[in-house]
Design a protein around this motif. Structure first.
Motif, PDB file in Angstrom:
ATOM      1  N   TRP A 160      72.642  60.900  19.126  1.00  0.00           N
ATOM      2  CA  TRP A 160      73.887  61.493  18.640  1.00  0.00           C
ATOM      3  C   TRP A 160      73.845  62.993  18.899  1.00  0.00           C
ATOM      4  N   VAL A 165      80.707  62.652  11.841  1.00  0.00           N
ATOM      5  CA  VAL A 165      80.285  61.253  12.001  1.00  0.00           C
ATOM      6  C   VAL A 165      81.507  60.364  11.746  1.00  0.00           C
ATOM      7  N   THR A 171      74.255  58.785  10.410  1.00  0.00           N
ATOM      8  CA  THR A 171      73.194  59.171  11.341  1.00  0.00           C
ATOM      9  C   THR A 171      71.846  58.861  10.711  1.00  0.00           C
ATOM     10  N   LYS A 183      68.785  62.095  16.464  1.00  0.00           N
ATOM     11  CA  LYS A 183      69.448  61.140  15.582  1.00  0.00           C
ATOM     12  C   LYS A 183      70.247  60.144  16.394  1.00  0.00           C
ATOM     13  N   LEU A 185      73.393  56.965  15.806  1.00  0.00           N
ATOM     14  CA  LEU A 185      74.396  56.428  14.892  1.00  0.00           C
ATOM     15  C   LEU A 185      73.999  55.024  14.477  1.00  0.00           C
TER      16      LEU A 185
END
Length: 191
Positions: A160, A165, A171, A183, A185
């Motif tokens: 990510w 988000v 995350t 990170k 998702l």
């Protein structure tokens, strides 16, 4: 015969940072302000106002605080004789912006001072400021290319890149590489 008192020069300051560690060198708003204030005090310059532009790229041609400062400094009142910046890459990262703004200041009798760079007066100083402006623009362009490349590589690797988000996701840390947390998702089923 007594000498007349020297009138203190008046100045605007300008500080800007577009990311937390721009240039890999964090010259925060607070540290830039402190350096400008210390310089003005040491030189006996009256600092009228410091214009702050957090989170704004020096590559932008239109910057609200910067434009306001230049307009005021070059206006008919001539409230200042000096504009003080921490260094020229805080003033501008686009050659056109630096050249035009400096030209306007110069025509109004306002001197631009970079407290970390001493270019000296006259044509040689102007040439050096222009060369540094070209290098600042080149560096900013290169950094932008490297950032885009790194973000694409990060996304291709399934990580990510940040931002808001989306609803239905969260995350999660997928990897730690040095100081960098990678990170990914993950879905939030109940959303």
């Amino acid at each position: 015969m007594a000498k007349p008192n020297k009138v203190a020069l008046k100045a605007f300051g300008y500080v800007r940072v577009s990311v937390d560690e721009e240039d890999g060198n964090n010259a925060s708003i607070a540290s830039q302000k402190a350096a400008i204030e210390a310089y003005a005090e040491k030189e006996g310059i009256e600092l009228i106002e410091i214009f702050e532009e957090p989170g704004v790229s020096g590559r932008k041609l239109a910057r609200k605080q910067f434009d306001m400062m230049i307009d005021l400094a070059t206006g008919p009142d001539h409230p200042v004789q000096v504009v003080i910046v921490y260094n020229l890459n805080r003033f501008a990262r686009a050659l056109l912006t630096q050249v035009v703004a400096e030209h306007r200041l110069q025509n109004a009798g306002v001197k631009l001072i970079s407290i970390t760079e001493d270019f000296g007066p006259g044509p040689n100083g102007q040439m050096m400021r222009s060369m540094v402006a070209i290098m600042n623009e080149k560096y900013a362009n290169d950094a932008s290319l490297f950032t885009r490349r790194d973000r694409r590589t990060n996304a291709r690797s399934g990580y990510w890149n940040g931002g808001t988000v989306p609803f239905g996701y969260k995350t999660e840390t997928a990897a730690i590489e040095g100081n960098k947390e990678r990170k990914k998702l993950a879905t939030v089923e109940h959303e």
